[in-house]
Write a protein that holds these residues in place. Structure first.
Motif, PDB file in Angstrom:
ATOM      1  N   THR A  66       0.833  -1.191   0.000  1.00 33.63           N
ATOM      2  CA  THR A  66       0.000   0.000   0.000  1.00 33.63           C
ATOM      3  C   THR A  66       0.872   1.246   0.000  1.00 33.63           C
ATOM      4  O   THR A  66       1.773   1.387   0.835  1.00 33.63           O
ATOM      5  CB  THR A  66      -0.929   0.031   1.232  1.00 33.63           C
ATOM      6  N   GLY A  67       0.597   2.135  -0.920  1.00 34.74           N
ATOM      7  CA  GLY A  67       1.216   3.452  -0.918  1.00 34.74           C
ATOM      8  C   GLY A  67       0.206   4.465  -0.423  1.00 34.74           C
ATOM      9  O   GLY A  67      -0.955   4.436  -0.839  1.00 34.74           O
ATOM     10  N   PHE A  68       0.633   5.342   0.483  1.00 31.77           N
ATOM     11  CA  PHE A  68      -0.302   6.309   1.070  1.00 31.77           C
ATOM     12  C   PHE A  68       0.378   7.658   1.186  1.00 31.77           C
ATOM     13  O   PHE A  68       1.539   7.760   1.603  1.00 31.77           O
ATOM     14  CB  PHE A  68      -0.762   5.833   2.448  1.00 31.77           C
ATOM     15  N   SER A  69      -0.337   8.693   0.793  1.00 24.95           N
ATOM     16  CA  SER A  69       0.166  10.055   0.890  1.00 24.95           C
ATOM     17  C   SER A  69      -0.980  10.951   1.347  1.00 24.95           C
ATOM     18  O   SER A  69      -2.127  10.746   0.929  1.00 24.95           O
ATOM     19  CB  SER A  69       0.697  10.526  -0.468  1.00 24.95           C
ATOM     20  N   TYR A  70      -0.696  11.914   2.220  1.00 31.89           N
ATOM     21  CA  TYR A  70      -1.753  12.816   2.681  1.00 31.89           C
ATOM     22  C   TYR A  70      -1.229  14.242   2.740  1.00 31.89           C
ATOM     23  O   TYR A  70      -0.017  14.488   2.722  1.00 31.89           O
ATOM     24  CB  TYR A  70      -2.298  12.388   4.042  1.00 31.89           C
ATOM     25  N   CYS A  71      -2.159  15.185   2.821  1.00 30.14           N
ATOM     26  CA  CYS A  71      -1.798  16.598   2.843  1.00 30.14           C
ATOM     27  C   CYS A  71      -2.714  17.339   3.803  1.00 30.14           C
ATOM     28  O   CYS A  71      -3.935  17.141   3.788  1.00 30.14           O
ATOM     29  CB  CYS A  71      -1.914  17.190   1.439  1.00 30.14           C
ATOM     30  N   ASP A  72      -2.125  18.180   4.661  1.00 26.76           N
ATOM     31  CA  ASP A  72      -2.899  19.033   5.571  1.00 26.76           C
ATOM     32  C   ASP A  72      -3.315  20.287   4.814  1.00 26.76           C
ATOM     33  O   ASP A  72      -2.659  21.322   4.866  1.00 26.76           O
ATOM     34  CB  ASP A  72      -2.061  19.420   6.796  1.00 26.76           C
ATOM     35  N   GLY A  73      -4.397  20.192   4.125  1.00 24.28           N
ATOM     36  CA  GLY A  73      -4.865  21.259   3.259  1.00 24.28           C
ATOM     37  C   GLY A  73      -5.392  20.640   1.982  1.00 24.28           C
ATOM     38  O   GLY A  73      -5.135  19.468   1.691  1.00 24.28           O
ATOM     39  N   ILE A  74      -6.157  21.406   1.226  1.00 24.59           N
ATOM     40  CA  ILE A  74      -6.796  20.868   0.030  1.00 24.59           C
ATOM     41  C   ILE A  74      -6.519  21.788  -1.153  1.00 24.59           C
ATOM     42  O   ILE A  74      -6.926  22.956  -1.148  1.00 24.59           O
ATOM     43  CB  ILE A  74      -8.320  20.734   0.235  1.00 24.59           C
ATOM     44  N   ASP A  75      -5.810  21.276  -2.165  1.00 27.61           N
ATOM     45  CA  ASP A  75      -5.628  22.006  -3.411  1.00 27.61           C
ATOM     46  C   ASP A  75      -5.307  21.019  -4.515  1.00 27.61           C
ATOM     47  O   ASP A  75      -4.845  19.892  -4.262  1.00 27.61           O
ATOM     48  CB  ASP A  75      -4.536  23.073  -3.287  1.00 27.61           C
ATOM     49  N   ALA A  76      -5.541  21.425  -5.751  1.00 24.30           N
ATOM     50  CA  ALA A  76      -5.443  20.517  -6.889  1.00 24.30           C
ATOM     51  C   ALA A  76      -4.020  20.016  -7.117  1.00 24.30           C
ATOM     52  O   ALA A  76      -3.805  18.816  -7.347  1.00 24.30           O
ATOM     53  CB  ALA A  76      -5.966  21.217  -8.141  1.00 24.30           C
ATOM     54  N   ASP A  77      -3.038  20.897  -7.068  1.00 22.14           N
ATOM     55  CA  ASP A  77      -1.658  20.484  -7.339  1.00 22.14           C
ATOM     56  C   ASP A  77      -1.182  19.435  -6.339  1.00 22.14           C
ATOM     57  O   ASP A  77      -0.553  18.440  -6.713  1.00 22.14           O
ATOM     58  CB  ASP A  77      -0.729  21.701  -7.309  1.00 22.14           C
ATOM     59  N   SER A  78      -1.487  19.675  -5.053  1.00 25.11           N
ATOM     60  CA  SER A  78      -1.074  18.715  -4.022  1.00 25.11           C
ATOM     61  C   SER A  78      -1.788  17.381  -4.200  1.00 25.11           C
ATOM     62  O   SER A  78      -1.210  16.315  -3.963  1.00 25.11           O
ATOM     63  CB  SER A  78      -1.363  19.279  -2.626  1.00 25.11           C
ATOM     64  N   LEU A  79      -3.039  17.443  -4.633  1.00 25.97           N
ATOM     65  CA  LEU A  79      -3.802  16.213  -4.825  1.00 25.97           C
ATOM     66  C   LEU A  79      -3.192  15.363  -5.937  1.00 25.97           C
ATOM     67  O   LEU A  79      -2.977  14.153  -5.767  1.00 25.97           O
ATOM     68  CB  LEU A  79      -5.255  16.551  -5.155  1.00 25.97           C
ATOM     69  N   ILE A  80      -2.896  15.964  -7.069  1.00 24.05           N
ATOM     70  CA  ILE A  80      -2.297  15.225  -8.186  1.00 24.05           C
ATOM     71  C   ILE A  80      -0.926  14.689  -7.789  1.00 24.05           C
ATOM     72  O   ILE A  80      -0.583  13.534  -8.071  1.00 24.05           O
ATOM     73  CB  ILE A  80      -2.180  16.125  -9.427  1.00 24.05           C
ATOM     74  N   SER A  81      -0.141  15.520  -7.100  1.00 20.52           N
ATOM     75  CA  SER A  81       1.188  15.091  -6.677  1.00 20.52           C
ATOM     76  C   SER A  81       1.109  13.931  -5.693  1.00 20.52           C
ATOM     77  O   SER A  81       1.890  12.973  -5.767  1.00 20.52           O
ATOM     78  CB  SER A  81       1.934  16.271  -6.044  1.00 20.52           C
ATOM     79  N   SER A  82       0.171  13.995  -4.754  1.00 15.06           N
ATOM     80  CA  SER A  82       0.023  12.925  -3.762  1.00 15.06           C
ATOM     81  C   SER A  82      -0.400  11.618  -4.422  1.00 15.06           C
ATOM     82  O   SER A  82       0.025  10.533  -4.013  1.00 15.06           O
ATOM     83  CB  SER A  82      -0.997  13.335  -2.700  1.00 15.06           C
ATOM     84  N   ALA A  83      -1.274  11.702  -5.417  1.00 16.00           N
ATOM     85  CA  ALA A  83      -1.697  10.491  -6.125  1.00 16.00           C
ATOM     86  C   ALA A  83      -0.501   9.820  -6.800  1.00 16.00           C
ATOM     87  O   ALA A  83      -0.346   8.591  -6.745  1.00 16.00           O
ATOM     88  CB  ALA A  83      -2.770  10.839  -7.148  1.00 16.00           C
TER      89      ALA A  83
END
Length: 380
Positions: free
Chosen positions: A89-106
């Motif tokens: 399992t690969g898991f990434s999270y971000c404290d905050g919500i924005d499109a760039d961080s979402l794509i990068s985390s995926a």
């Protein structure tokens, strides 16, 4: 029946629209951007991919020594992205919500999981579930002054009810959560979750004896409903009664004996002694005393253990779990025989059994695990 189904469908549409407008749009996100993040999993041949977005507001007031001494408010939002390849399992999270961080985390989560058999993203369908609570914000259902007055009335009422009450402490907490989950198996689901709790505790003194009594409760509804049901005064009376009983109590005899358990705190004993051992991950790993014992007698034939996430307005209930699966009523032990475990998507996949709607997260920064909702004992 068709009319009820249509009404349910409209409620689902309305709930998803509300979460999109209140959680995604203010952060310059859309469902199409979430789909773009999901598509990055397919480029890396991942077996399963998921995006979970959450925002939660939390508020607390507390009373001690006849005064409301503390009040706090916090707001937290973010997302977690999970990619599964085989047992990795690969898991990434971000404290905050924005499109760039979402794509990068995926992309990060997918790179951790590396290559799997590959997924073809399914067309998304809205999770068809019946809401177990109203979408109300308990934090805004009363003014701060009204919330403080609830605690002050508890303090004053307890002292008037029994002069032996010397110390009073009480707390009133509320939270309001919005969540949305999208996964590669075609799940698109959203939920709005209110939660309130009132706790009271008294110390009564008689001669050289000091004893504590406590009570509390709450559920997934507004503070107005908590107060209108006269719960504050009922909880206060129960706490005073418990303190009085403890003042008169005699030391318990030692040794083995039969014990009769009533409703209430014995449920916590069941939760800790039995409930956790019936969660799927512990049984898949062989670390539970119930591992590999489906179909065996594990308790008295008088005992049936149930985990039910569908009870309306209950603290442990959810309309959907944190993976977008509708919660359900799961019979775990029936007439003493082990019949089922609580499952999330990952463990149900490895154990080749259906998921049971028990995928729960501590927050967006955590992976979902198969955890209890409302677990209780039905005595025959």
């Amino acid at each position: 029946m068709k009319e009820n189904g249509d009404r349910m469908s409209k409620n689902i549409d309305s709930l998803l629209d509300t979460v999109v407008s209140e959680l995604l749009i203010p952060n310059q996100l859309s469902l199409s951007i979430l789909e773009s993040a999901m598509d990055s999993f397919g480029a890396r041949s991942i077996d399963f991919g998921e995006v979970f977005i959450q925002s939660i507001n939390y508020e607390s007031f507390s009373l001690e020594d006849g005064r409301v001494k503390a009040g706090s408010f916090s707001q937290n939002s973010g997302f977690g992205v999970r990619a599964i390849s085989g047992e990795k399992t690969g898991f990434s999270y971000c404290d905050g919500i924005d499109a760039d961080s979402l794509i990068s985390s995926a992309k990060t989560a997918a790179s951790i999981a590396k290559r799997g058999s590959g997924i073809k993203r399914k067309n998304y369908s809205k999770t068809n579930s019946l809401s177990k609570y109203a979408s109300v914000d308990p934090l805004t259902s009363m003014s701060d002054k009204q919330k403080a007055n609830i605690l002050l009335e508890i303090d004053q009422g307890a002292r008037r009810a029994d002069p032996r009450v010397e110390e009073v402490s009480a707390s009133l907490t509320s939270s309001f959560e919005r969540m949305l989950v999208m996964s590669s198996d075609g799940v698109l689901a959203a939920d709005i979750r209110p939660l309130v709790r009132l706790s009271v505790s008294f110390i009564a003194v008689e001669g050289d004896k000091r004893q504590r009594g406590s009570a509390g409760g709450g559920g997934r509804y507004s503070l107005d409903k908590l107060v209108s049901s006269e719960s504050p005064s009922r909880f206060a009376r129960e706490a005073v009664r418990m303190a009085e009983v403890n003042l008169r109590a005699k030391p318990a005899p030692a040794g083995r004996m039969q014990v009769v358990l009533g409703p209430g705190w014995p449920g916590v004993l069941l939760h800790e002694a039995v409930g956790h051992g019936l969660e799927g991950d512990f049984n898949r790993k062989g670390s539970s005393t119930f591992s590999g014992r489906i179909g065996e007698k594990v308790a008295s034939p008088l005992c049936t253990v149930v985990d039910d996430g569908t009870l309306f307005d209950r603290r442990g209930s959810l309309s959907i779990d944190d993976e977008g699966t509708p919660t359900q009523r799961n019979i775990l032990i029936e007439n003493g025989v082990l019949t089922n475990y609580m499952q999330d998507k990952l463990n149900s996949r490895f154990m080749n059994v259906p998921t049971t709607g028990n995928g729960r997260r501590e927050s967006y920064a955590c992976l979902p695990m198969p955890r209890m909702t409302n677990t209780f004992l039905e005595a025959g």
